[in-house]
Scaffold this motif. Structure first.
Motif, PDB file in Angstrom:
ATOM      1  N   MET A  77       0.854  -1.175   0.000  1.00  0.00           N
ATOM      2  CA  MET A  77       0.000   0.000   0.000  1.00  0.00           C
ATOM      3  C   MET A  77       0.898   1.236   0.000  1.00  0.00           C
ATOM      4  N   TYR A  78       0.401   2.307  -0.577  1.00  0.00           N
ATOM      5  CA  TYR A  78       1.212   3.526  -0.686  1.00  0.00           C
ATOM      6  C   TYR A  78       0.456   4.738  -0.160  1.00  0.00           C
ATOM      7  N   LEU A  79       1.221   5.756   0.184  1.00  0.00           N
ATOM      8  CA  LEU A  79       0.653   7.059   0.495  1.00  0.00           C
ATOM      9  C   LEU A  79       1.523   8.106  -0.180  1.00  0.00           C
ATOM     10  N   GLN A  80       1.008   8.683  -1.250  1.00  0.00           N
ATOM     11  CA  GLN A  80       1.705   9.764  -1.936  1.00  0.00           C
ATOM     12  C   GLN A  80       1.337  11.070  -1.253  1.00  0.00           C
ATOM     13  N   MET A  81       2.335  11.775  -0.767  1.00  0.00           N
ATOM     14  CA  MET A  81       2.099  13.009  -0.024  1.00  0.00           C
ATOM     15  C   MET A  81       2.745  14.164  -0.775  1.00  0.00           C
ATOM     16  N   ASN A  82       1.911  15.077  -1.253  1.00  0.00           N
ATOM     17  CA  ASN A  82       2.388  16.246  -1.985  1.00  0.00           C
ATOM     18  C   ASN A  82       2.138  17.512  -1.180  1.00  0.00           C
ATOM     19  N   ASN A  83       2.864  18.564  -1.533  1.00  0.00           N
ATOM     20  CA  ASN A  83       2.699  19.854  -0.875  1.00  0.00           C
ATOM     21  C   ASN A  83       2.693  19.696   0.658  1.00  0.00           C
ATOM     22  N   LEU A  84       3.714  19.031   1.151  1.00  0.00           N
ATOM     23  CA  LEU A  84       3.788  18.764   2.583  1.00  0.00           C
ATOM     24  C   LEU A  84       3.913  20.048   3.388  1.00  0.00           C
ATOM     25  N   LYS A  85       3.320  20.018   4.574  1.00  0.00           N
ATOM     26  CA  LYS A  85       3.323  21.162   5.476  1.00  0.00           C
ATOM     27  C   LYS A  85       3.975  20.760   6.805  1.00  0.00           C
ATOM     28  N   PRO A  86       4.501  21.720   7.554  1.00  0.00           N
ATOM     29  CA  PRO A  86       5.098  21.377   8.862  1.00  0.00           C
ATOM     30  C   PRO A  86       4.137  20.615   9.768  1.00  0.00           C
ATOM     31  N   GLU A  87       2.859  20.894   9.661  1.00  0.00           N
ATOM     32  CA  GLU A  87       1.878  20.196  10.510  1.00  0.00           C
ATOM     33  C   GLU A  87       1.659  18.740  10.110  1.00  0.00           C
ATOM     34  N   ASP A  88       2.257  18.318   9.003  1.00  0.00           N
ATOM     35  CA  ASP A  88       2.212  16.907   8.608  1.00  0.00           C
ATOM     36  C   ASP A  88       3.295  16.090   9.322  1.00  0.00           C
TER      37      ASP A  88
END
Length: 114
Positions: A77-88
């Motif tokens: 399974m994958y999680l593509q994370m774009n436009n990451l923010k400090p709160e992530d």
């Protein structure tokens, strides 16, 4: 079922990461898989879910930025994370629900600097 996450790291705000969750058994028979995260001092929260039919749901905080997917032949399974923010910033965990049990991975750290 054993789950192993990978792909975490340190990135700057606005950058991307792709997390992977490799399962020790076939995920064809696992109906529900999910990503959770836990930031320091906070409770673990649901990030996204995906069913065997590839129906997905997302937390409001990640909608439009994160994409969950699964590759059943690869048991991953994958999680593509774009436009990451400090709160992530958090430890990200994958979860698989099978035969009434919830299986968790050990987590992978994602740190987003501003």
């Amino acid at each position: 079922v054993q789950l192993v996450e990978s792909g975490g790291g340190l990135v700057q705000a606005g950058e991307s990461l792709r997390l992977s969750c490799a399962a020790s058994e076939s995920i064809f028979i696992i109906n529900l898989m999910a990503w959770y995260r836990q930031a320091p001092g906070k409770q673990r929260e649901l990030v996204a879910t995906i069913t065997g039919g590839s129906s997905t749901n997302y937390a409001d905080s990640v909608k439009g930025r994160f994409t969950i997917s699964r590759d059943s032949p690869k048991n991953t399974m994958y999680l593509q994370m774009n436009n990451l923010k400090p709160e992530d910033t958090a430890v990200y965990y994958c979860r698989a629900d099978q035969r009434g049990f919830a299986y968790w991975g050990q987590g992978t750290q994602v740190t987003v600097s501003s």
